[in-house]
Design an enzyme around this catalytic site. Structure first.
Site, PDB file in Angstrom:
ATOM      1  CE  LYS A  53      35.892  36.261  72.497  1.00 38.64           C
ATOM      2  NZ  LYS A  53      35.600  36.979  73.746  1.00 38.64           N
ATOM      3  CD  GLN A  97      33.765  36.290  76.954  1.00 40.10           C
ATOM      4  OE1 GLN A  97      34.761  35.985  76.338  1.00 40.10           O
ATOM      5  NE2 GLN A  97      32.845  37.093  76.431  1.00 40.10           N
ATOM      6  CG  ASP A 120      38.863  41.785  75.402  1.00 42.28           C
ATOM      7  OD1 ASP A 120      38.839  41.633  74.160  1.00 42.28           O
ATOM      8  OD2 ASP A 120      38.212  41.075  76.185  1.00 42.28           O
TER       9      ASP A 120
END
Ligand code: NAP
Length: 306
Positions: A53, A97, A120
């Site tokens: 990322k 994460q 997200d």
């Protein structure tokens, strides 16, 4: 024999557009989008995903930073750090994460991200908007899957879509997106009875389980579109040879990295399906592309840019 439904080309196209827009806003506004990622603990796979990322942000001109914390950090300290990122002007998107170490209450940590920065799309506010088919940040992996199907003009409306896996990040939001696209959804999970029978009714079958090659041809209706979300490391040479024969790339992975990446779908499924997304090179690159796109979206939304 079906065809591979690869995701790399579409991912490249999406990222190219993000890169151009980022360059434009830099010129016009003298600002670039900023992504902050939080890693708790030492999960090796999580570190690899975050590095990918970070590299993508760099290529697209997006500012990124990864904040690493020990696995035993106090939840209150973690939430305080997220609060700090919430209030920073130069941070447009925040991702935690997953998975978090099991001691943490993941929903509580996620809920402390400001919904405007929830890149997200997993904050209850954004998931609620998704359920109601309203605008808002949406989870990257399901978003990438829908984009992929649309890009290949694979119809969703009226089709029977079976999703195996009901996680907050993939299965559940994908079910909402498919419903919003007028598909007919069945969500399966570890308690589903007669799974191969249920899944073999699908026109579009999605595997998001986290069990290597679990979905074999008996799960698949002839001519179905099969989307493989799973990412599993296969380390056993005899199993690799059984699945891929003497495929040089797979054997090289095994020699050099000690594993090869496989999906939840057995590669033999390509003989029965119309389309199957490969692993690697299918859903994975699209997830990253959507993360970049969502970061740009968050940047634009926060500045009321069209
Ligand atoms: P997760 O949170 O662990 O959820 C797994 C789901 O699979 C659960 O709903 C579980 O059911 C179900 N499941 C497990 N074993 C099953 C079985 N034997 N039969 C039927 N259902 C079963 O996983 P996730 O985060 O959604 O990720 C799933 C996979 O996708 C992982 O391999 C992950 O690495 C990968 N992934 C890939 C991407 C990408 O970009 N390609 C992105 C995200 C995740 P229960 O709810 O009943 O436990």
């Amino acid at each position: 024999m079906g065809s591979w439904l690869e995701g790399k080309t579409l991912a490249k196209k999406i990222k190219e557009k993000v890169k151009n827009d980022v360059a434009l806003y830099l010129k016009q506004k003298k600002e670039v989008p900023g992504l902050a990622a939080i890693l708790v603990g030492e999960n090796r796979a999580s570190k690899i995903y975050l590095r990918t990322k970070e590299r993508n942000c760099e290529r697209l001109g997006i500012h990124s930073e990864i904040l690493c914390f020990p696995k035993d950090i106090e939840a209150s300290l973690l939430k305080a750090k997220i609060e700090e990122l919430n209030s920073r002007e130069d941070v447009d998107s925040i991702l935690v994460q997953l998975p978090l170490p099991s001691l943490f209450n993941a929903p509580e940590i996620i809920a402390s991200i400001h919904p405007e920065k929830d890149v997200d799309g997993v904050h209850p506010f954004n998931l609620g908007n998704l359920m109601m088919n309203q605008e808002g940040l949406k989870p990257c992996t399901p978003l990438g899957i829908i984009e992929l199907l649309k890009s290949r003009e694979i119809p969703i409306a009226g089709k029977r879509v079976v999703i195996i896996g009901r996680s907050r990040l993939v299965g559940k939001p994908l079910a909402a997106m498919v419903t919003n696209e007028n598909g007919t959804v069945t969500i399966c999970h570890s308690k589903t009875e007669n799974l191969p029978q249920v899944s073999s009714e699908a026109d579009i079958l999605v595997g998001a389980i986290g069990r290597g090659a679990f979905i074999t041809p008996e799960f698949v209706k002839p001519g179905a579109v099969v989307v493989d979300v799973g990412m599993n490391n296969l380390t056993d040479k005899s199993k690799v040879e059984q699945m891929f024969g003497q495929d040089e790339k797979r054997l090289k992975d095994l020699r050099e990295k000690g594993y090869t990446l496989i999906g939840d779908v057995h590669p033999q499924v390509i003989d029965k399906a119309e389309f199957l997304t490969p692993v690697p090179g299918g859903v994975g690159p699209l997830t990253v592309a959507m993360l970049m796109k969502n970061t740009l979206e968050a940047f634009k939304q926060r500045r009321n840019l069209a």
